[in-house]
Scaffold this motif. Structure first.
Motif, PDB file in Angstrom:
ATOM      1  N   LEU A  41     -55.644  31.655   9.567  1.00  0.00           N
ATOM      2  CA  LEU A  41     -54.659  32.025   8.547  1.00  0.00           C
ATOM      3  C   LEU A  41     -55.128  31.614   7.161  1.00  0.00           C
ATOM      4  CD1 LEU A  41     -51.867  33.171   7.879  1.00  0.00           C
ATOM      5  CD2 LEU A  41     -50.905  30.899   8.332  1.00  0.00           C
ATOM      6  N   ILE A  42     -55.688  30.416   7.043  1.00  0.00           N
ATOM      7  CA  ILE A  42     -56.178  29.928   5.744  1.00  0.00           C
ATOM      8  C   ILE A  42     -57.281  30.843   5.220  1.00  0.00           C
ATOM      9  CG2 ILE A  42     -57.484  28.081   4.624  1.00  0.00           C
ATOM     10  CD1 ILE A  42     -55.953  26.099   6.388  1.00  0.00           C
ATOM     11  N   SER A  43     -58.240  31.189   6.076  1.00  0.00           N
ATOM     12  CA  SER A  43     -59.357  32.023   5.626  1.00  0.00           C
ATOM     13  C   SER A  43     -58.885  33.423   5.255  1.00  0.00           C
ATOM     14  CB  SER A  43     -60.440  32.095   6.701  1.00  0.00           C
ATOM     15  OG  SER A  43     -59.972  32.753   7.860  1.00  0.00           O
ATOM     16  N   LEU A  44     -57.876  33.925   5.968  1.00  0.00           N
ATOM     17  CA  LEU A  44     -57.343  35.247   5.661  1.00  0.00           C
ATOM     18  C   LEU A  44     -56.685  35.260   4.291  1.00  0.00           C
ATOM     19  CD1 LEU A  44     -56.518  38.142   6.437  1.00  0.00           C
ATOM     20  CD2 LEU A  44     -54.514  37.168   7.571  1.00  0.00           C
ATOM     21  N   ILE A  45     -55.806  34.304   4.045  1.00  0.00           N
ATOM     22  CA  ILE A  45     -55.088  34.271   2.769  1.00  0.00           C
ATOM     23  C   ILE A  45     -56.023  33.853   1.634  1.00  0.00           C
ATOM     24  CG2 ILE A  45     -53.177  33.175   1.519  1.00  0.00           C
ATOM     25  CD1 ILE A  45     -51.643  33.029   4.079  1.00  0.00           C
ATOM     26  N   GLY A  46     -56.934  32.903   1.914  1.00  0.00           N
ATOM     27  CA  GLY A  46     -57.871  32.462   0.888  1.00  0.00           C
ATOM     28  C   GLY A  46     -58.824  33.555   0.445  1.00  0.00           C
ATOM     29  N   ALA A  47     -59.167  34.462   1.357  1.00  0.00           N
ATOM     30  CA  ALA A  47     -60.021  35.585   0.989  1.00  0.00           C
ATOM     31  C   ALA A  47     -59.235  36.673   0.277  1.00  0.00           C
ATOM     32  CB  ALA A  47     -60.697  36.160   2.232  1.00  0.00           C
ATOM     33  N   ASP A  48     -57.928  36.661   0.457  1.00  0.00           N
ATOM     34  CA  ASP A  48     -57.092  37.728  -0.085  1.00  0.00           C
ATOM     35  C   ASP A  48     -56.648  37.472  -1.518  1.00  0.00           C
ATOM     36  OD1 ASP A  48     -55.796  40.254   0.430  1.00  0.00           O
ATOM     37  OD2 ASP A  48     -53.892  39.167   0.345  1.00  0.00           O
ATOM     38  N   GLU A  49     -56.533  36.199  -1.905  1.00  0.00           N
ATOM     39  CA  GLU A  49     -56.023  35.899  -3.244  1.00  0.00           C
ATOM     40  C   GLU A  49     -56.592  34.574  -3.728  1.00  0.00           C
ATOM     41  OE1 GLU A  49     -51.893  36.148  -2.443  1.00  0.00           O
ATOM     42  OE2 GLU A  49     -51.804  34.286  -1.315  1.00  0.00           O
ATOM     43  N   ILE A  50     -56.431  34.299  -5.033  1.00  0.00           N
ATOM     44  CA  ILE A  50     -56.969  33.063  -5.594  1.00  0.00           C
ATOM     45  C   ILE A  50     -56.369  31.867  -4.851  1.00  0.00           C
ATOM     46  CG2 ILE A  50     -57.398  34.084  -7.854  1.00  0.00           C
ATOM     47  CD1 ILE A  50     -54.873  32.733  -8.863  1.00  0.00           C
ATOM     48  N   TYR A  51     -57.119  30.778  -4.825  1.00  0.00           N
ATOM     49  CA  TYR A  51     -56.772  29.662  -3.949  1.00  0.00           C
ATOM     50  C   TYR A  51     -55.443  29.002  -4.320  1.00  0.00           C
ATOM     51  CZ  TYR A  51     -61.598  30.301  -2.472  1.00  0.00           C
ATOM     52  OH  TYR A  51     -62.772  30.830  -2.006  1.00  0.00           O
ATOM     53  N   ASP A  52     -55.135  28.918  -5.598  1.00  0.00           N
ATOM     54  CA  ASP A  52     -53.851  28.332  -5.994  1.00  0.00           C
ATOM     55  C   ASP A  52     -52.690  29.181  -5.477  1.00  0.00           C
ATOM     56  OD1 ASP A  52     -55.021  26.211  -7.262  1.00  0.00           O
ATOM     57  OD2 ASP A  52     -54.935  27.094  -9.266  1.00  0.00           O
ATOM     58  N   LYS A  53     -52.831  30.478  -5.568  1.00  0.00           N
ATOM     59  CA  LYS A  53     -51.783  31.365  -5.070  1.00  0.00           C
ATOM     60  C   LYS A  53     -51.712  31.313  -3.550  1.00  0.00           C
ATOM     61  CE  LYS A  53     -51.108  35.242  -7.231  1.00  0.00           C
ATOM     62  NZ  LYS A  53     -51.251  36.649  -7.716  1.00  0.00           N
ATOM     63  N   ALA A  54     -52.856  31.179  -2.898  1.00  0.00           N
ATOM     64  CA  ALA A  54     -52.875  31.061  -1.440  1.00  0.00           C
ATOM     65  C   ALA A  54     -52.130  29.802  -1.003  1.00  0.00           C
ATOM     66  CB  ALA A  54     -54.315  31.030  -0.939  1.00  0.00           C
ATOM     67  N   GLN A  55     -52.336  28.708  -1.730  1.00  0.00           N
ATOM     68  CA  GLN A  55     -51.623  27.455  -1.431  1.00  0.00           C
ATOM     69  C   GLN A  55     -50.114  27.661  -1.539  1.00  0.00           C
ATOM     70  OE1 GLN A  55     -52.775  24.071  -3.859  1.00  0.00           O
ATOM     71  NE2 GLN A  55     -50.804  23.072  -3.570  1.00  0.00           N
ATOM     72  N   PHE A  56     -49.675  28.328  -2.593  1.00  0.00           N
ATOM     73  CA  PHE A  56     -48.252  28.573  -2.806  1.00  0.00           C
ATOM     74  C   PHE A  56     -47.664  29.450  -1.699  1.00  0.00           C
ATOM     75  CE2 PHE A  56     -44.962  31.370  -4.643  1.00  0.00           C
ATOM     76  CZ  PHE A  56     -44.008  30.422  -4.993  1.00  0.00           C
ATOM     77  N   HIS A  57     -48.367  30.510  -1.329  1.00  0.00           N
ATOM     78  CA  HIS A  57     -47.843  31.436  -0.330  1.00  0.00           C
ATOM     79  C   HIS A  57     -47.822  30.820   1.065  1.00  0.00           C
ATOM     80  CE1 HIS A  57     -48.590  35.261  -2.932  1.00  0.00           C
ATOM     81  NE2 HIS A  57     -47.485  34.634  -3.250  1.00  0.00           N
ATOM     82  N   LEU A  58     -48.795  29.980   1.391  1.00  0.00           N
ATOM     83  CA  LEU A  58     -48.761  29.281   2.678  1.00  0.00           C
ATOM     84  C   LEU A  58     -47.513  28.407   2.781  1.00  0.00           C
ATOM     85  CD1 LEU A  58     -52.481  28.209   3.216  1.00  0.00           C
ATOM     86  CD2 LEU A  58     -51.143  29.662   4.735  1.00  0.00           C
ATOM     87  N   HIS A  59     -47.195  27.727   1.683  1.00  0.00           N
ATOM     88  CA  HIS A  59     -46.026  26.846   1.682  1.00  0.00           C
ATOM     89  C   HIS A  59     -44.731  27.649   1.759  1.00  0.00           C
ATOM     90  CE1 HIS A  59     -43.372  23.506   0.681  1.00  0.00           C
ATOM     91  NE2 HIS A  59     -42.814  24.299  -0.230  1.00  0.00           N
ATOM     92  N   GLU A  60     -44.623  28.679   0.924  1.00  0.00           N
ATOM     93  CA  GLU A  60     -43.379  29.435   0.863  1.00  0.00           C
ATOM     94  C   GLU A  60     -43.136  30.265   2.125  1.00  0.00           C
ATOM     95  OE1 GLU A  60     -40.850  29.665  -1.561  1.00  0.00           O
ATOM     96  OE2 GLU A  60     -41.796  27.792  -2.176  1.00  0.00           O
ATOM     97  N   ALA A  61     -44.177  30.881   2.635  1.00  0.00           N
ATOM     98  CA  ALA A  61     -44.002  31.792   3.765  1.00  0.00           C
ATOM     99  C   ALA A  61     -43.980  31.076   5.110  1.00  0.00           C
ATOM    100  CB  ALA A  61     -45.123  32.841   3.771  1.00  0.00           C
ATOM    101  N   GLY A  62     -44.734  29.996   5.230  1.00  0.00           N
ATOM    102  CA  GLY A  62     -44.842  29.358   6.534  1.00  0.00           C
ATOM    103  C   GLY A  62     -44.521  27.889   6.576  1.00  0.00           C
ATOM    104  N   GLY A  63     -44.139  27.308   5.431  1.00  0.00           N
ATOM    105  CA  GLY A  63     -43.891  25.872   5.410  1.00  0.00           C
ATOM    106  C   GLY A  63     -45.140  25.068   5.694  1.00  0.00           C
ATOM    107  N   ILE A  64     -46.306  25.623   5.358  1.00  0.00           N
ATOM    108  CA  ILE A  64     -47.599  24.986   5.626  1.00  0.00           C
ATOM    109  C   ILE A  64     -48.170  24.471   4.312  1.00  0.00           C
ATOM    110  CG2 ILE A  64     -49.934  25.351   6.506  1.00  0.00           C
ATOM    111  CD1 ILE A  64     -48.754  27.689   8.157  1.00  0.00           C
TER     112      ILE A  64
END
Length: 455
Positions: A132-155
């Motif tokens: 999941l991290i590699s998928l989102i990290g490849a899809d968008e900038i890392y700061d935004k990936a961090q935010f979306h992991l937290h908001e969407a999955g509580g991760i």
């Protein structure tokens, strides 16, 4: 029996803890004023309450798996057991500790944890979370990936850790693009298209040393990334226009020379079943390098120059002939140019322009612009191509350059290093090709096989 009893007590304790926490949440919610905000808070708290025992359960099961892996492991000659080390592992539901054995080889000055390999851990992350991290990290900038992991999955994963995971997995993704086996194709496609294009991405200064570019001083700010795509066609619509097969497009990329990119693109076409296709169409713009690629690596295919690039060059020819694009007849003549191209009249157009421009001051400029049509005449027989039911536009690969390359690698302020860009692009190509599951199966199976050979 003793282990089974311990497992039952563990599961009962987890179930009790979960039920007590959820019960507390229910009681608090029933006495509060029901609003959108309290409902939002409720769902977040319920997720947290459920995730805690879930993480503990995953940790319990993985610790038992660690013990099975280590019981079967046979150290290689020269390896020395150094002790048991605890690791905090993060998964989809939260964190837990794993205790696993560490082995070290003094001669090679290298150590490893057999259980980490057996479980498919990526550093301190489970395979599911690393994917999941590699998928989102490849899809968008890392700061935004961090935010979306937290908001969407509580991760909660720091952006720097996302970067590290992507760069850990990226090299394997890059090599996997080049090393895939060719499966059998029971249902060969009537028409297979191979297309390619290039796009410049901004690079760090150290990766541009000695490279020529378009800056006033001759230096470069970007490096060329080549993107290739393969897709198939079975049908046409009611008007006879070609229809691209849904979900049939796959991509490969390379940050380097076209000579290194060419075998990679051919490899992908072979993997997709080029050898069994009734007809292969190589659809690109009129760049000389891409023409040579098609001639050398896709012999016997039908080569087509993108119609819209041809029209761009046609507008340049007419602007040179008429003096400018503001000439009263420019638009009408450009429209007629398109109609003639679609009727296989490229040679007629060239002859007509040469006749009109003969003896004029712009004759030399006209001849330079006409060279595009003279050199590509055989690849511009659009009337015949359309009659055969072929696509005549390279929009698929051009859209890929925007979505696969541009949307991630050409954002404001970005400057890439060669490995970082190539790893990101490899992961994005795998995802865009719908092959994420295949890649992760390969990665995890390869690591498991490595451990099995060592056992």
């Amino acid at each position: 029996p003793r282990i089974a009893a311990h497992g039952r007590r563990q599961r009962q304790a987890l179930g009790l803890a979960q039920s007590e926490e959820v019960q507390d949440l229910i009681e608090r919610f029933t006495v509060a004023s029901p609003t959108g905000e309290t409902v939002q808070q409720l769902e977040g708290l319920v997720r947290t309450a459920i995730f805690k025992p879930a993480a503990a359960l995953v940790g319990f099961l993985l610790q038992a798996a660690v013990e099975r892996i280590e019981a079967a492991y046979q150290p290689k000659p020269g390896e020395q057991f150094k002790g048991v080390v605890s690791l905090e592992v993060q998964g989809l539901f939260g964190t837990f500790a794993l205790r696993r054995q560490y082995y070290y080889h003094p001669g090679r000055k290298r150590g490893h944890y057999p259980a980490d390999t057996g479980l498919g851990l990526e550093g301190g992350y489970t395979p599911a979370l690393a994917r999941l991290i590699s998928l989102i990290g490849a899809d968008e900038i890392y700061d935004k990936a961090q935010f979306h992991l937290h908001e969407a999955g509580g991760i909660d994963v720091d952006s720097r850790q996302i970067h590290r995971v992507v760069q850990r997995i990226g090299p394997d993704a890059d090599s996997w693009q080049q090393e895939r086996q060719f499966p059998a194709h029971a249902n060969p496609a009537p028409i297979m298209y191979v297309s390619a294009d290039g796009s410049g991405i901004p690079m760090r200064k150290r990766d541009l040393i000695g490279r020529k570019g378009k800056q006033p001083d001759g230096s470069a700010k970007t490096r060329q990334v080549y993107l290739g795509c393969v897709f198939t066609q079975h049908d046409r619509d009611e008007k006879g226009r070609p229809i691209r097969d849904y979900g049939s497009t796959s991509y490969v990329s390379h940050l380097g020379s076209i000579s290194d990119f060419a075998p990679l693109l051919r490899h992908e076409a072979l993997r997709r079943g080029m050898g069994n296709a009734t007809q292969v169409v190589f659809l690109v713009d009129g760049a000389e390098g891409l023409e040579c690629l098609g001639r050398d690596y896709f012999q016997g295919c039908v080569q087509i120059v993108d119609f819209y690039h041809a029209m761009e060059h046609g507008s340049r020819v007419l602007a040179a002939l008429l003096g400018s694009k503001e000439h009263p007849t420019f638009k009408a003549r450009l429209g007629q140019w398109a109609k003639d191209l679609l009727k296989n009249r490229v040679d007629k157009l060239v002859a007509q322009v040469r006749l009109e421009g003969k003896g004029k001051r712009r004759a030399k400029t006209l001849e330079k612009e006409l060279a595009y049509f003279v050199n590509n005449s055989a690849r511009m027989q659009y009337g015949s191509f359309r009659k055969a039911g072929f696509f005549i536009g390279s929009g698929v690969v051009e859209a890929g350059c925007k979505t696969v390359i541009g949307s991630r690698c050409k954002q404001s302020g970005m400057h890439w290093g060669v490995p970082g860009a190539q790893h990101i692009l490899a992961l994005r190509c795998i995802h865009a090709s719908g092959r994420l599951h295949d890649f992760w199966l390969h990665r995890l199976t390869t690591r498991a096989n490595h451990l099995a050979r060592a056992a």
